[in-house]
Design a protein around this motif. Structure first.
Motif, PDB file in Angstrom:
ATOM      1  N   GLY A  53      -4.842   3.246  98.078  1.00 23.95           N
ATOM      2  CA  GLY A  53      -4.680   2.065  97.230  1.00 23.95           C
ATOM      3  C   GLY A  53      -3.749   2.327  96.058  1.00 23.95           C
ATOM      4  O   GLY A  53      -2.920   1.472  95.714  1.00 23.95           O
ATOM      5  N   ASP A  54      -3.861   3.494  95.428  1.00 25.63           N
ATOM      6  CA  ASP A  54      -2.967   3.848  94.319  1.00 25.63           C
ATOM      7  C   ASP A  54      -1.513   3.815  94.787  1.00 25.63           C
ATOM      8  O   ASP A  54      -0.636   3.297  94.096  1.00 25.63           O
ATOM      9  N   LEU A  55      -1.281   4.368  95.961  1.00 21.56           N
ATOM     10  CA  LEU A  55       0.080   4.412  96.508  1.00 21.56           C
ATOM     11  C   LEU A  55       0.582   3.013  96.850  1.00 21.56           C
ATOM     12  O   LEU A  55       1.734   2.661  96.569  1.00 21.56           O
ATOM     13  N   LEU A  56      -0.285   2.204  97.431  1.00 26.94           N
ATOM     14  CA  LEU A  56       0.116   0.830  97.781  1.00 26.94           C
ATOM     15  C   LEU A  56       0.401  -0.008  96.537  1.00 26.94           C
ATOM     16  O   LEU A  56       1.375  -0.770  96.504  1.00 26.94           O
ATOM     17  N   TRP A  57      -0.439   0.128  95.498  1.00 23.53           N
ATOM     18  CA  TRP A  57      -0.204  -0.630  94.263  1.00 23.53           C
ATOM     19  C   TRP A  57       1.101  -0.193  93.607  1.00 23.53           C
ATOM     20  O   TRP A  57       1.844  -1.019  93.070  1.00 23.53           O
ATOM     21  N   LYS A  58       1.396   1.102  93.635  1.00 26.86           N
ATOM     22  CA  LYS A  58       2.656   1.587  93.076  1.00 26.86           C
ATOM     23  C   LYS A  58       3.836   0.995  93.840  1.00 26.86           C
ATOM     24  O   LYS A  58       4.804   0.525  93.238  1.00 26.86           O
ATOM     25  N   LEU A  59       3.735   0.979  95.154  1.00 26.33           N
ATOM     26  CA  LEU A  59       4.798   0.405  95.988  1.00 26.33           C
ATOM     27  C   LEU A  59       4.974  -1.079  95.691  1.00 26.33           C
ATOM     28  O   LEU A  59       6.086  -1.568  95.513  1.00 26.33           O
ATOM     29  N   LYS A  60       3.863  -1.801  95.591  1.00 27.43           N
ATOM     30  CA  LYS A  60       3.908  -3.250  95.336  1.00 27.43           C
ATOM     31  C   LYS A  60       4.473  -3.567  93.960  1.00 27.43           C
ATOM     32  O   LYS A  60       5.247  -4.508  93.798  1.00 27.43           O
ATOM     33  N   ASN A  61       4.090  -2.778  92.962  1.00 23.25           N
ATOM     34  CA  ASN A  61       4.430  -3.108  91.578  1.00 23.25           C
ATOM     35  C   ASN A  61       5.705  -2.450  91.051  1.00 23.25           C
ATOM     36  O   ASN A  61       6.008  -2.574  89.867  1.00 23.25           O
ATOM     37  N   THR A  62       6.433  -1.757  91.915  1.00 26.91           N
ATOM     38  CA  THR A  62       7.673  -1.105  91.489  1.00 26.91           C
ATOM     39  C   THR A  62       8.852  -1.758  92.208  1.00 26.91           C
ATOM     40  O   THR A  62       9.037  -1.554  93.412  1.00 26.91           O
ATOM     41  N   PRO A  63       9.639  -2.548  91.471  1.00 28.69           N
ATOM     42  CA  PRO A  63      10.795  -3.196  92.098  1.00 28.69           C
ATOM     43  C   PRO A  63      11.736  -2.168  92.730  1.00 28.69           C
ATOM     44  O   PRO A  63      11.936  -1.080  92.187  1.00 28.69           O
ATOM     45  N   ASP A  64      12.244  -2.502  93.874  1.00 25.99           N
ATOM     46  CA  ASP A  64      13.205  -1.674  94.610  1.00 25.99           C
ATOM     47  C   ASP A  64      12.636  -0.372  95.160  1.00 25.99           C
ATOM     48  O   ASP A  64      13.396   0.478  95.615  1.00 25.99           O
ATOM     49  N   LEU A  65      11.322  -0.194  95.118  1.00 24.12           N
ATOM     50  CA  LEU A  65      10.732   0.998  95.713  1.00 24.12           C
ATOM     51  C   LEU A  65      10.435   0.724  97.178  1.00 24.12           C
ATOM     52  O   LEU A  65       9.804  -0.268  97.518  1.00 24.12           O
ATOM     53  N   SER A  66      10.926   1.592  98.037  1.00 21.00           N
ATOM     54  CA  SER A  66      10.652   1.509  99.468  1.00 21.00           C
ATOM     55  C   SER A  66      10.273   2.910  99.936  1.00 21.00           C
ATOM     56  O   SER A  66      10.401   3.886  99.177  1.00 21.00           O
ATOM     57  N   PHE A  67       9.838   3.014 101.166  1.00 20.99           N
ATOM     58  CA  PHE A  67       9.448   4.329 101.666  1.00 20.99           C
ATOM     59  C   PHE A  67      10.599   5.321 101.551  1.00 20.99           C
ATOM     60  O   PHE A  67      10.386   6.492 101.237  1.00 20.99           O
ATOM     61  N   GLU A  68      11.807   4.862 101.762  1.00 21.77           N
ATOM     62  CA  GLU A  68      12.965   5.755 101.735  1.00 21.77           C
ATOM     63  C   GLU A  68      13.160   6.446 100.391  1.00 21.77           C
ATOM     64  O   GLU A  68      13.689   7.549 100.328  1.00 21.77           O
ATOM     65  N   ASN A  69      12.770   5.808  99.289  1.00 18.82           N
ATOM     66  CA  ASN A  69      12.989   6.453  97.991  1.00 18.82           C
ATOM     67  C   ASN A  69      11.679   6.879  97.302  1.00 18.82           C
ATOM     68  O   ASN A  69      11.663   7.127  96.107  1.00 18.82           O
ATOM     69  N   THR A  70      10.603   7.002  98.072  1.00 22.89           N
ATOM     70  CA  THR A  70       9.347   7.479  97.493  1.00 22.89           C
ATOM     71  C   THR A  70       9.427   8.958  97.105  1.00 22.89           C
ATOM     72  O   THR A  70       8.575   9.439  96.361  1.00 22.89           O
ATOM     73  N   ASP A  71      10.463   9.647  97.567  1.00 26.46           N
ATOM     74  CA  ASP A  71      10.632  11.046  97.160  1.00 26.46           C
ATOM     75  C   ASP A  71      11.139  11.175  95.725  1.00 26.46           C
ATOM     76  O   ASP A  71      11.210  12.277  95.185  1.00 26.46           O
ATOM     77  N   LYS A  72      11.419  10.045  95.079  1.00 23.66           N
ATOM     78  CA  LYS A  72      11.859  10.041  93.673  1.00 23.66           C
ATOM     79  C   LYS A  72      10.697   9.825  92.707  1.00 23.66           C
ATOM     80  O   LYS A  72      10.842   9.992  91.510  1.00 23.66           O
ATOM     81  N   ILE A  73       9.527   9.450  93.227  1.00 17.71           N
ATOM     82  CA  ILE A  73       8.363   9.136  92.386  1.00 17.71           C
ATOM     83  C   ILE A  73       7.398  10.322  92.388  1.00 17.71           C
ATOM     84  O   ILE A  73       6.954  10.773  93.446  1.00 17.71           O
ATOM     85  N   ARG A  74       7.084  10.838  91.217  1.00 19.07           N
ATOM     86  CA  ARG A  74       6.112  11.930  91.074  1.00 19.07           C
ATOM     87  C   ARG A  74       4.704  11.339  90.989  1.00 19.07           C
ATOM     88  O   ARG A  74       4.506  10.252  90.448  1.00 19.07           O
ATOM     89  N   LEU A  75       3.750  12.062  91.511  1.00 19.33           N
ATOM     90  CA  LEU A  75       2.365  11.580  91.482  1.00 19.33           C
ATOM     91  C   LEU A  75       1.867  11.379  90.055  1.00 19.33           C
ATOM     92  O   LEU A  75       1.040  10.498  89.808  1.00 19.33           O
ATOM     93  N   LYS A  76       2.375  12.160  89.116  1.00 21.19           N
ATOM     94  CA  LYS A  76       1.960  11.997  87.720  1.00 21.19           C
ATOM     95  C   LYS A  76       2.355  10.627  87.171  1.00 21.19           C
ATOM     96  O   LYS A  76       1.808  10.193  86.158  1.00 21.19           O
ATOM     97  N   ASP A  77       3.274   9.936  87.837  1.00 22.21           N
ATOM     98  CA  ASP A  77       3.725   8.617  87.395  1.00 22.21           C
ATOM     99  C   ASP A  77       3.010   7.470  88.113  1.00 22.21           C
ATOM    100  O   ASP A  77       3.376   6.309  87.944  1.00 22.21           O
ATOM    101  N   ILE A  78       2.013   7.803  88.910  1.00 19.26           N
ATOM    102  CA  ILE A  78       1.247   6.788  89.640  1.00 19.26           C
ATOM    103  C   ILE A  78      -0.111   6.630  88.970  1.00 19.26           C
ATOM    104  O   ILE A  78      -0.870   7.606  88.871  1.00 19.26           O
ATOM    105  N   PRO A  79      -0.428   5.432  88.490  1.00 22.44           N
ATOM    106  CA  PRO A  79      -1.751   5.218  87.885  1.00 22.44           C
ATOM    107  C   PRO A  79      -2.858   5.426  88.920  1.00 22.44           C
ATOM    108  O   PRO A  79      -2.768   4.937  90.047  1.00 22.44           O
TER     109      PRO A  79
END
Length: 141
Positions: A53-79
Motif C-alpha cells: 500500500g505504501d508503494l501504491l500510494w507513492k506511485l499514485k501521489n507522485t506525478p510522472d512516477l512510473s515503474f520505469e523510474n521507480t529506481d530514482k525513489i529511495r524508500l526513505k522518501d516513501i511515507p
C-alpha cells in the motif's frame, strides 16, 4: 514460553534499508510474494514496515512516477502508514497474541533496541492452536 524459540533470525528475514530504491523493494516483495517487509537502518534498528500500500500510494501521489523510474525513489522518501510494534527478545509468547491480530509479523529487538528478527503470525497461531488443542485433550481425558 520465551519467544526466542519462535524467532526467525535477521539473516533469514527479507528486509530493506531506507537507502534502497522503490524498484528494489517492488522486485524483492514480488519475488518473495510478501505484502510487507521490515525496514532496518544502518545501525540495525527497526524503523518501520514497508507495505504494498505504501508503494501504491507513492506511485499514485507522485506525478510522472512510473515503474520505469521507480529506481530514482529511495524508500526513505516513501511515507510509511504502518509501524509494527516491536517486542524485546525477553517477551513471552502470550505478549505477542494481541499484536498478531493487527500485524502479520512482530519485529523482535535485543536489549539495545537492535533488530534481531521477527516472529510471524503463523507461528503465533500455531502456538495458540497447540495450547487450545492440548488443554481440550486434558479436559476430555
Amino acid at each position: 514460553m520465551n519467544i526466542a524459540f519462535f524467532l526467525l533470525p535477521k539473516r533469514e528475514v527479507v528486509y530493506m534499508t531506507p537507502e534502497a530504491t522503490m524498484r528494489q523493494a517492488l522486485e524483492r516483495m514480488e519475488f518473495h510474494r510478501f505484502s510487507a517487509i521490515p525496514l532496518i537502518d544502518d545501525s540495525g534498528h527497526y524503523i518501520g514496515t514497508l507495505t504494498e500500500g505504501d508503494l501504491l500510494w507513492k506511485l499514485k501521489n507522485t506525478p510522472d512516477l512510473s515503474f520505469e523510474n521507480t529506481d530514482k525513489i529511495r524508500l526513505k522518501d516513501i511515507p510509511l502508514r504502518w509501524q509494527n510494534q516491536t517486542v524485546s527478545i525477553n517477551a513471552k509468547m502470550e505478549d505477542l497474541i494481541t499484536l498478531a491480530v493487527a500485524q502479520n509479523f512482530v519485529p523482535v529487538v535485543d536489549d539495545n533496541e537492535v533488530f534481531i528478527g521477527i516472529v510471524r503470525r503463523r507461528e503465533i497461531i500455531e502456538y495458540c492452536s497447540e495450547q487450545i488443542f492440548s488443554s481440550k485433550l486434558i479436559r476430555e481425558a
